[in-house]
Design a protein around this motif. Sequence first.
Motif, PDB file in Angstrom:
ATOM      1  N   ARG A  21      -7.864  -7.484  -3.648  1.00 50.59           N
ATOM      2  CA  ARG A  21      -8.138  -6.429  -2.685  1.00 50.59           C
ATOM      3  C   ARG A  21      -6.967  -5.454  -2.594  1.00 50.59           C
ATOM      4  O   ARG A  21      -5.853  -5.838  -2.246  1.00 50.59           O
ATOM      5  CB  ARG A  21      -8.386  -7.030  -1.281  1.00 50.59           C
ATOM      6  N   GLY A  22      -7.222  -4.204  -2.952  1.00 47.99           N
ATOM      7  CA  GLY A  22      -6.254  -3.126  -2.750  1.00 47.99           C
ATOM      8  C   GLY A  22      -4.924  -3.318  -3.447  1.00 47.99           C
ATOM      9  O   GLY A  22      -3.876  -2.929  -2.911  1.00 47.99           O
ATOM     10  N   LEU A  23      -4.928  -3.870  -4.647  1.00 45.92           N
ATOM     11  CA  LEU A  23      -3.677  -4.180  -5.337  1.00 45.92           C
ATOM     12  C   LEU A  23      -3.010  -2.899  -5.842  1.00 45.92           C
ATOM     13  O   LEU A  23      -3.655  -2.060  -6.477  1.00 45.92           O
ATOM     14  CB  LEU A  23      -3.947  -5.128  -6.500  1.00 45.92           C
ATOM     15  N   CYS A  24      -1.713  -2.772  -5.564  1.00 42.91           N
ATOM     16  CA  CYS A  24      -0.954  -1.589  -5.965  1.00 42.91           C
ATOM     17  C   CYS A  24       0.400  -1.999  -6.529  1.00 42.91           C
ATOM     18  O   CYS A  24       1.011  -2.969  -6.075  1.00 42.91           O
ATOM     19  CB  CYS A  24      -0.699  -0.661  -4.771  1.00 42.91           C
ATOM     20  N   LYS A  25       0.863  -1.246  -7.524  1.00 41.28           N
ATOM     21  CA  LYS A  25       2.196  -1.441  -8.072  1.00 41.28           C
ATOM     22  C   LYS A  25       2.771  -0.089  -8.475  1.00 41.28           C
ATOM     23  O   LYS A  25       2.098   0.713  -9.132  1.00 41.28           O
ATOM     24  CB  LYS A  25       2.151  -2.363  -9.303  1.00 41.28           C
ATOM     25  N   TYR A  26       4.025   0.146  -8.037  1.00 40.82           N
ATOM     26  CA  TYR A  26       4.710   1.388  -8.372  1.00 40.82           C
ATOM     27  C   TYR A  26       6.039   1.069  -9.047  1.00 40.82           C
ATOM     28  O   TYR A  26       6.680   0.057  -8.739  1.00 40.82           O
ATOM     29  CB  TYR A  26       4.954   2.231  -7.111  1.00 40.82           C
ATOM     30  N   TYR A  27       6.446   1.925  -9.955  1.00 43.06           N
ATOM     31  CA  TYR A  27       7.750   1.819 -10.600  1.00 43.06           C
ATOM     32  C   TYR A  27       8.571   3.029 -10.161  1.00 43.06           C
ATOM     33  O   TYR A  27       8.509   4.090 -10.780  1.00 43.06           O
ATOM     34  CB  TYR A  27       7.609   1.800 -12.118  1.00 43.06           C
ATOM     35  N   GLY A  28       9.281   2.868  -9.045  1.00 40.81           N
ATOM     36  CA  GLY A  28       9.936   4.026  -8.458  1.00 40.81           C
ATOM     37  C   GLY A  28       8.873   5.003  -7.986  1.00 40.81           C
ATOM     38  O   GLY A  28       7.998   4.658  -7.194  1.00 40.81           O
ATOM     39  N   GLY A  29       8.904   6.215  -8.521  1.00 41.43           N
ATOM     40  CA  GLY A  29       7.873   7.191  -8.152  1.00 41.43           C
ATOM     41  C   GLY A  29       6.684   7.177  -9.080  1.00 41.43           C
ATOM     42  O   GLY A  29       5.723   7.933  -8.880  1.00 41.43           O
ATOM     43  N   GLY A  32       1.906   2.425 -11.290  1.00 35.78           N
ATOM     44  CA  GLY A  32       1.503   1.408 -12.250  1.00 35.78           C
ATOM     45  C   GLY A  32       0.016   1.133 -12.149  1.00 35.78           C
ATOM     46  O   GLY A  32      -0.735   1.278 -13.110  1.00 35.78           O
ATOM     47  N   CYS A  33      -0.431   0.720 -10.967  1.00 32.86           N
ATOM     48  CA  CYS A  33      -1.859   0.588 -10.686  1.00 32.86           C
ATOM     49  C   CYS A  33      -2.056   0.819  -9.197  1.00 32.86           C
ATOM     50  O   CYS A  33      -1.148   0.594  -8.381  1.00 32.86           O
ATOM     51  CB  CYS A  33      -2.408  -0.779 -11.121  1.00 32.86           C
ATOM     52  N   HIS A  34      -3.254   1.266  -8.811  1.00 31.19           N
ATOM     53  CA  HIS A  34      -3.465   1.692  -7.431  1.00 31.19           C
ATOM     54  C   HIS A  34      -4.826   1.241  -6.914  1.00 31.19           C
ATOM     55  O   HIS A  34      -5.854   1.492  -7.548  1.00 31.19           O
ATOM     56  CB  HIS A  34      -3.370   3.222  -7.327  1.00 31.19           C
ATOM     57  N   ASP A  35      -4.800   0.549  -5.787  1.00 32.05           N
ATOM     58  CA  ASP A  35      -6.005   0.217  -5.022  1.00 32.05           C
ATOM     59  C   ASP A  35      -7.066  -0.474  -5.889  1.00 32.05           C
ATOM     60  O   ASP A  35      -8.231  -0.097  -5.893  1.00 32.05           O
ATOM     61  CB  ASP A  35      -6.588   1.482  -4.384  1.00 32.05           C
ATOM     62  N   ILE A  36      -6.644  -1.526  -6.588  1.00 34.47           N
ATOM     63  CA  ILE A  36      -7.560  -2.267  -7.459  1.00 34.47           C
ATOM     64  C   ILE A  36      -8.209  -3.391  -6.656  1.00 34.47           C
ATOM     65  O   ILE A  36      -7.519  -4.214  -6.054  1.00 34.47           O
ATOM     66  CB  ILE A  36      -6.829  -2.872  -8.674  1.00 34.47           C
ATOM     67  N   SER A  37      -9.536  -3.445  -6.659  1.00 31.44           N
ATOM     68  CA  SER A  37     -10.275  -4.485  -5.949  1.00 31.44           C
ATOM     69  C   SER A  37     -11.421  -4.984  -6.830  1.00 31.44           C
ATOM     70  O   SER A  37     -12.128  -4.180  -7.445  1.00 31.44           O
ATOM     71  CB  SER A  37     -10.855  -3.959  -4.627  1.00 31.44           C
ATOM     72  N   PHE A  38     -11.575  -6.307  -6.902  1.00 28.63           N
ATOM     73  CA  PHE A  38     -12.703  -6.899  -7.616  1.00 28.63           C
ATOM     74  C   PHE A  38     -12.792  -8.378  -7.274  1.00 28.63           C
ATOM     75  O   PHE A  38     -11.840  -8.970  -6.738  1.00 28.63           O
ATOM     76  CB  PHE A  38     -12.566  -6.727  -9.140  1.00 28.63           C
ATOM     77  N   ASP A  39     -13.938  -8.982  -7.572  1.00 29.17           N
ATOM     78  CA  ASP A  39     -14.132 -10.424  -7.470  1.00 29.17           C
ATOM     79  C   ASP A  39     -14.359 -10.976  -8.870  1.00 29.17           C
ATOM     80  O   ASP A  39     -14.936 -10.309  -9.734  1.00 29.17           O
ATOM     81  CB  ASP A  39     -15.350 -10.771  -6.606  1.00 29.17           C
TER      82      ASP A  39
END
Length: 269
Positions: A21-29, A32-39
């Motif tokens: 649910r809502g997975l996000c990853k940033y590398y500084g600015g 990487g990935c934004h708002d990933i949701s799945f089952d």
Amino acid sequence: MNVLSAARLEMDVDPPLLEVRGLCKYYGGALGCHDISFDLWPGEVLGIVGESGSGKSTLLNCLSTQIEADAGEILYRDATGEILDFRTLPESRRRAVLRGEWGLVHQNPRDGLRLRVSAGANIGERLMAGGARHYGTIRGEATTWLNRVEIDTARTDDLPIRFSGGMQQRLQIARTLVTQPRLVFMDEPTGGLDVSVQARLLDLIRGLVDELGASCVVVTHDLAVARLLAHRLMVMKDGCVVEHGLTDQVLDDPHHPYTQLLVSSVLQV
């Protein structure tokens, strides 16, 4: 294998094994990935595709806990039915799950093997990490799995550094699957291999995954690999999911312009 029953997805007979649910990853600015949701359901294979830089490897690394996500939830239903939040789970509990119920197949098998330890010991180490102690049982299981991944058991005591790339990848798969994990992450499992070797390896992966009933998340740039292995497909672009559905539906009737470009091979992935 490439068509998962739509009725099963709609009925949700079994609860999801993994809920993201809502997975996000940033590398500084940089995103990487934004708002990933799945089952992800038991026994299901989810493919993640996209061109280089789309965020698919970042997502896999977050899911498999190789790197920490910056936001969101990774909820896993363990063998007892307890729901574990992997982003807040104590490290000792997390390691226990990673040693037994989860598995990771790296793109480069050298990242998933100990090259200066024998092939049999590479498999046996994961069993020992799960609590196995009887030498005869461990060696017997290692031999069994070498057979299953089509490696001559006469090479049980050989070092993986002396194996070909395809053999190393098959050994890594044996090392990963020997504990019969419930959830397996695969990062470009056929990357860098000759086409003939890829075909054999894909058949092997598909057969073992079916036999074990494992759920899998497979990252690949190769749509043919995705079609062969995955029940469902997520297409990523610029760190976001732009299309998601049953594999054949996505590849045969893509809706998003980016997916259409991927399928028509206009983009180099």
